[in-house]
Design a protein around this motif. Structure first.
Motif, PDB file in Angstrom:
ATOM      1  N   LYS A 140     -34.185  71.908  24.759  1.00  0.00           N
ATOM      2  CA  LYS A 140     -33.103  71.150  24.128  1.00  0.00           C
ATOM      3  C   LYS A 140     -31.786  71.507  24.805  1.00  0.00           C
ATOM      4  CE  LYS A 140     -35.281  71.169  19.541  1.00  0.00           C
ATOM      5  NZ  LYS A 140     -35.096  71.561  18.112  1.00  0.00           N
ATOM      6  N   ALA A 141     -31.098  70.521  25.295  1.00  0.00           N
ATOM      7  CA  ALA A 141     -29.852  70.777  26.020  1.00  0.00           C
ATOM      8  C   ALA A 141     -28.809  71.445  25.140  1.00  0.00           C
ATOM      9  CB  ALA A 141     -29.292  69.471  26.581  1.00  0.00           C
ATOM     10  N   GLY A 142     -28.826  71.125  23.832  1.00  0.00           N
ATOM     11  CA  GLY A 142     -27.814  71.659  22.934  1.00  0.00           C
ATOM     12  C   GLY A 142     -27.815  73.166  22.847  1.00  0.00           C
ATOM     13  N   SER A 143     -28.992  73.801  22.989  1.00  0.00           N
ATOM     14  CA  SER A 143     -29.070  75.252  22.844  1.00  0.00           C
ATOM     15  C   SER A 143     -28.419  75.992  24.001  1.00  0.00           C
ATOM     16  CB  SER A 143     -30.535  75.683  22.719  1.00  0.00           C
ATOM     17  OG  SER A 143     -31.235  75.418  23.926  1.00  0.00           O
ATOM     18  N   LEU A 144     -28.069  75.261  25.061  1.00  0.00           N
ATOM     19  CA  LEU A 144     -27.443  75.896  26.227  1.00  0.00           C
ATOM     20  C   LEU A 144     -25.931  75.713  26.215  1.00  0.00           C
ATOM     21  CD1 LEU A 144     -30.020  74.784  28.955  1.00  0.00           C
ATOM     22  CD2 LEU A 144     -30.063  76.818  27.514  1.00  0.00           C
ATOM     23  N   ASN A 145     -25.405  75.186  25.130  1.00  0.00           N
ATOM     24  CA  ASN A 145     -23.967  74.945  25.046  1.00  0.00           C
ATOM     25  C   ASN A 145     -23.178  76.236  24.898  1.00  0.00           C
ATOM     26  OD1 ASN A 145     -24.181  72.181  25.211  1.00  0.00           O
ATOM     27  ND2 ASN A 145     -24.264  71.866  22.991  1.00  0.00           N
ATOM     28  N   ARG A 146     -21.872  76.110  25.110  1.00  0.00           N
ATOM     29  CA  ARG A 146     -20.978  77.217  24.813  1.00  0.00           C
ATOM     30  C   ARG A 146     -21.004  77.465  23.304  1.00  0.00           C
ATOM     31  NH1 ARG A 146     -16.487  79.547  27.225  1.00  0.00           N
ATOM     32  NH2 ARG A 146     -14.914  80.357  25.784  1.00  0.00           N
ATOM     33  N   PRO A 147     -21.130  78.716  22.867  1.00  0.00           N
ATOM     34  CA  PRO A 147     -21.275  78.971  21.430  1.00  0.00           C
ATOM     35  C   PRO A 147     -20.011  78.649  20.649  1.00  0.00           C
ATOM     36  CG  PRO A 147     -21.007  81.036  22.638  1.00  0.00           C
ATOM     37  CD  PRO A 147     -21.191  79.959  23.666  1.00  0.00           C
ATOM     38  N   ALA A 148     -20.182  78.154  19.433  1.00  0.00           N
ATOM     39  CA  ALA A 148     -19.051  77.938  18.531  1.00  0.00           C
ATOM     40  C   ALA A 148     -18.516  79.297  18.093  1.00  0.00           C
ATOM     41  CB  ALA A 148     -19.501  77.132  17.322  1.00  0.00           C
ATOM     42  N   PRO A 149     -17.202  79.453  17.955  1.00  0.00           N
ATOM     43  CA  PRO A 149     -16.628  80.774  17.629  1.00  0.00           C
ATOM     44  C   PRO A 149     -17.196  81.399  16.358  1.00  0.00           C
ATOM     45  CG  PRO A 149     -14.897  79.253  18.312  1.00  0.00           C
ATOM     46  CD  PRO A 149     -16.154  78.442  18.182  1.00  0.00           C
ATOM     47  N   ALA A 150     -17.433  80.582  15.333  1.00  0.00           N
ATOM     48  CA  ALA A 150     -17.924  81.124  14.059  1.00  0.00           C
ATOM     49  C   ALA A 150     -19.443  81.213  14.002  1.00  0.00           C
ATOM     50  CB  ALA A 150     -17.427  80.271  12.898  1.00  0.00           C
ATOM     51  N   GLY A 151     -20.123  80.649  14.995  1.00  0.00           N
ATOM     52  CA  GLY A 151     -21.576  80.717  15.009  1.00  0.00           C
ATOM     53  C   GLY A 151     -22.228  79.340  14.952  1.00  0.00           C
ATOM     54  N   TYR A 152     -23.501  79.308  15.277  1.00  0.00           N
ATOM     55  CA  TYR A 152     -24.317  78.101  15.327  1.00  0.00           C
ATOM     56  C   TYR A 152     -24.591  77.636  13.893  1.00  0.00           C
ATOM     57  CZ  TYR A 152     -28.541  75.378  16.661  1.00  0.00           C
ATOM     58  OH  TYR A 152     -29.488  74.399  16.858  1.00  0.00           O
ATOM     59  N   MET A 153     -24.169  76.446  13.546  1.00  0.00           N
ATOM     60  CA  MET A 153     -24.222  76.000  12.154  1.00  0.00           C
ATOM     61  C   MET A 153     -25.624  76.036  11.555  1.00  0.00           C
ATOM     62  SD  MET A 153     -22.774  75.295   9.392  1.00  0.00           S
ATOM     63  CE  MET A 153     -21.042  75.142   9.850  1.00  0.00           C
ATOM     64  N   PRO A 154     -26.692  75.585  12.250  1.00  0.00           N
ATOM     65  CA  PRO A 154     -28.024  75.688  11.632  1.00  0.00           C
ATOM     66  C   PRO A 154     -28.406  77.132  11.284  1.00  0.00           C
ATOM     67  CG  PRO A 154     -28.087  74.135  13.447  1.00  0.00           C
ATOM     68  CD  PRO A 154     -26.739  74.790  13.499  1.00  0.00           C
ATOM     69  N   LEU A 155     -27.965  78.113  12.088  1.00  0.00           N
ATOM     70  CA  LEU A 155     -28.244  79.510  11.759  1.00  0.00           C
ATOM     71  C   LEU A 155     -27.446  79.936  10.539  1.00  0.00           C
ATOM     72  CD1 LEU A 155     -29.494  82.260  12.221  1.00  0.00           C
ATOM     73  CD2 LEU A 155     -27.738  82.724  13.954  1.00  0.00           C
ATOM     74  N   ARG A 156     -26.204  79.511  10.448  1.00  0.00           N
ATOM     75  CA  ARG A 156     -25.377  79.849   9.293  1.00  0.00           C
ATOM     76  C   ARG A 156     -25.985  79.250   8.016  1.00  0.00           C
ATOM     77  NH1 ARG A 156     -19.492  78.027  11.173  1.00  0.00           N
ATOM     78  NH2 ARG A 156     -18.784  79.271   9.356  1.00  0.00           N
ATOM     79  N   GLU A 157     -26.511  78.037   8.129  1.00  0.00           N
ATOM     80  CA  GLU A 157     -27.158  77.403   6.976  1.00  0.00           C
ATOM     81  C   GLU A 157     -28.431  78.148   6.587  1.00  0.00           C
ATOM     82  OE1 GLU A 157     -25.713  72.811   8.010  1.00  0.00           O
ATOM     83  OE2 GLU A 157     -27.712  73.532   8.597  1.00  0.00           O
ATOM     84  N   ALA A 158     -29.224  78.527   7.591  1.00  0.00           N
ATOM     85  CA  ALA A 158     -30.475  79.241   7.311  1.00  0.00           C
ATOM     86  C   ALA A 158     -30.207  80.602   6.674  1.00  0.00           C
ATOM     87  CB  ALA A 158     -31.278  79.412   8.606  1.00  0.00           C
ATOM     88  N   LEU A 159     -29.191  81.302   7.160  1.00  0.00           N
ATOM     89  CA  LEU A 159     -28.860  82.611   6.596  1.00  0.00           C
ATOM     90  C   LEU A 159     -28.341  82.477   5.165  1.00  0.00           C
ATOM     91  CD1 LEU A 159     -27.207  84.398   9.647  1.00  0.00           C
ATOM     92  CD2 LEU A 159     -29.247  85.157   8.403  1.00  0.00           C
ATOM     93  N   ALA A 160     -27.522  81.480   4.907  1.00  0.00           N
ATOM     94  CA  ALA A 160     -27.003  81.276   3.554  1.00  0.00           C
ATOM     95  C   ALA A 160     -28.152  81.055   2.569  1.00  0.00           C
ATOM     96  CB  ALA A 160     -26.035  80.098   3.535  1.00  0.00           C
ATOM     97  N   ALA A 161     -29.129  80.246   2.955  1.00  0.00           N
ATOM     98  CA  ALA A 161     -30.273  79.992   2.080  1.00  0.00           C
ATOM     99  C   ALA A 161     -31.115  81.251   1.895  1.00  0.00           C
ATOM    100  CB  ALA A 161     -31.125  78.859   2.666  1.00  0.00           C
ATOM    101  N   TYR A 162     -31.341  81.982   2.987  1.00  0.00           N
ATOM    102  CA  TYR A 162     -32.144  83.212   2.902  1.00  0.00           C
ATOM    103  C   TYR A 162     -31.465  84.259   2.022  1.00  0.00           C
ATOM    104  CZ  TYR A 162     -33.908  87.783   4.203  1.00  0.00           C
ATOM    105  OH  TYR A 162     -34.397  89.059   4.150  1.00  0.00           O
ATOM    106  N   LEU A 163     -30.155  84.456   2.199  1.00  0.00           N
ATOM    107  CA  LEU A 163     -29.437  85.471   1.426  1.00  0.00           C
ATOM    108  C   LEU A 163     -29.396  85.120  -0.059  1.00  0.00           C
ATOM    109  CD1 LEU A 163     -26.499  86.186   3.901  1.00  0.00           C
ATOM    110  CD2 LEU A 163     -28.402  87.720   3.331  1.00  0.00           C
ATOM    111  N   HIS A 164     -29.364  83.837  -0.363  1.00  0.00           N
ATOM    112  CA  HIS A 164     -29.401  83.416  -1.769  1.00  0.00           C
ATOM    113  C   HIS A 164     -30.740  83.808  -2.398  1.00  0.00           C
ATOM    114  CE1 HIS A 164     -28.485  81.080  -5.340  1.00  0.00           C
ATOM    115  NE2 HIS A 164     -29.674  80.506  -5.226  1.00  0.00           N
TER     116      HIS A 164
END
Length: 475
Positions: A140-164
């Motif tokens: 997937k070309a998207g995974s090779l992009n420059r990282p977003a400063p706050a983090g990759y949104m799907p990972l942030r979503e997955a962590l929020a659900a897991y921590l809940h």
């Protein structure tokens, strides 16, 4: 048998050189350093090689990026050697450098050092599954992009659900920030909250890298004693009433292993509200509890938004991942987003973030945690049983409810620092509790990791070799 050492990677050499120059004062606080392009040209290496070194220096608080102005040595950066000397002066003897608990991950030829702390079971990591997930993301070309400063949104979503689900933390994805290491978590919190000149409570005994990181970014640290119930909030209130930050390990105190009881948790939260202070909750191994269910995070009790929750994926999966995360109150999101845009850590590679996001969202992470919890309980028991025959020699294991290491008390006439030094000279990665107390008098003990002990015979052989290394007749 000694194994041939591989050449140190160029990015590691650059990192080590800059860190040494900063700590020795050859680069002054506030001094501008070479740009990525200029240094890459000067050294004749790829720009990405320099980027890796700079990212690590940024993440650990040695450097700070100021956008178009360039990259600078962090203001108020104190040379590390004098700081260590001041904090260990109470010991009246130098602690062996190899026993300093600020460098817990040690590998020889890619293998864990026996009894190594802070390291997951590398032999049980699901490598084939991980390889499939990574291969899928590479396509997937998207995974090779420059990282977003706050983090990759799907990972942030997955962590929020897991921590809940697992830690009782109610947070949206935009409240989760991805950073490369625990030290970057601290640097981000201090920057976002504007605490660089304030004072902070740190646990005593406690993880020395916490104090060193805070001092390096300009804070004054205050040692608050830890008793059989965890950090003594009353002691902190009495002796350091003006502190604006407390860094704690409530689920499994590092290194004693005690859990902070409900009353202390309430006292700590009340202190933060009353003094307009903040709490950093370092939940470094909260997933691993062997009696009962994992304790809810302190953050789950935070009604006033005073707790900054810090977790790590590197201790759960593998240390080379270098992914940690910070969870903050919704009211603090703009401040933390701004701090991320100031590029205190330069972002984490999006490819690895994308793989971890899939690993969590598809249920593999929860299954891995459950399997490791069972495995670690078994390996913990094997090490404790191997140590049991030596109780009469003054080595007493106190099994706590969770964690990834054992604390072994030693009798009063034995010097834990000397014992740890002998053990390390013999190739065992054992740490002295006194070293985690800056050399101050108090309880003596030895810290040993158990996560990479594969069977009972190995446990018995390790302990027998360890006792020989102690050479108790040489007292």
């Amino acid at each position: 048998m000694n194994q041939p050492r591989r050449a140190t990677p160029i990015h590691e050499q650059i990192y080590a050189r800059f860190r040494s120059m900063i700590e020795q004062g050859q680069l002054s606080p506030g001094q501008k350093v070479s740009s990525l392009r200029a240094l890459a040209t000067e050294l004749g290496v790829a720009r990405g090689t320099v980027q890796v070194a700079y990212d690590r220096l940024l993440g650990e608080g040695y450097l700070v990026a100021r956008g178009p102005a360039g990259t600078f040595v962090t203001e108020h950066t104190a040379p590390a050697k004098p700081a260590r000397a001041r904090r260990t002066a109470v010991a009246q003897r130098p602690l062996p450098a190899s026993d300093a608990p600020d460098s817990l991950i040690e590998l020889e030829g890619g293998n864990p050092v026996p009894l190594q702390m802070g390291l997951p079971a590398l032999d049980e990591f699901p490598r084939k599954l991980w390889a499939r997930l990574m291969a899928r993301q590479v396509r997937k070309a998207g995974s090779l992009n420059r990282p977003a400063p706050a983090g990759y949104m799907p990972l942030r979503e997955a962590l929020a659900a897991y921590l809940h689900r697992s830690r009782g933390i109610d947070a949206h994805a935009d409240q989760v920030f991805i950073v490369p290491a625990y030290t970057a978590s601290l640097a981000l919190a201090v920057d976002a909250l504007g605490l660089a000149r304030a004072s902070a409570w740190v646990e005593h005994p406690g993880y020395l890298q916490t104090a060193r990181t805070l001092e390096r970014i300009g804070m004054q640290t205050c040692d608050v004693r830890v008793d059989e119930h965890g950090i003594d909030v009353g002691f902190g209130r009495t002796h350091f009433p003006n502190a604006r930050l407390a860094v704690v390990t409530p689920s499994h105190q590092s290194p004693t292993g005690v859990a902070l009881p409900l009353q202390r948790r309430v006292e700590l939260l009340d202190w933060a509200v009353q003094h307009d202070a903040w709490i950093v909750e370092d939940d470094y191994d909260g997933e691993y509890r062997y009696r009962g269910h994992p304790l809810p995070a302190l953050k789950s009790m935070d009604s006033y938004g005073r707790v900054i929750y810090c977790g790590t994926l590197s201790k759960v999966l593998f240390p080379g991942l270098r992914l940690s995360y910070v969870v903050v109150a919704q009211s603090l999101v703009p401040q933390f987003e701004l701090a991320c845009r100031r590029s205190v850590h330069g972002g984490c590679p999006e490819l690895m973030q994308a793989v971890v996001a899939d690993f969590i969202s598809e249920g593999d992470f929860s299954r891995h945690i459950k399997r490791m919890r069972t495995l670690y309980a078994r390996r913990r028991a094997m090490l404790a049983e191997a140590l049991a025959p030596y109780c009469a020699d003054g080595f007493v294991v106190h099994l706590q409810d969770g964690g990834m290491h054992l604390l072994v008390d030693v009798r009063e006439d034995l010097d834990d620092v000397v014992l740890a030094s002998r053990a390390r000279q013999a190739g065992y990665a054992v740490h002295a509790l006194t070293a985690w107390r800056n050399g101050a008098p108090g309880r003596r003990g030895l810290l040993m990791g158990f996560t990479n002990i594969r069977n009972r015979d190995e446990a018995e052989q390790l302990v027998a070799g360890l006792i020989r290394a102690f050479d108790l007749r040489a007292r």
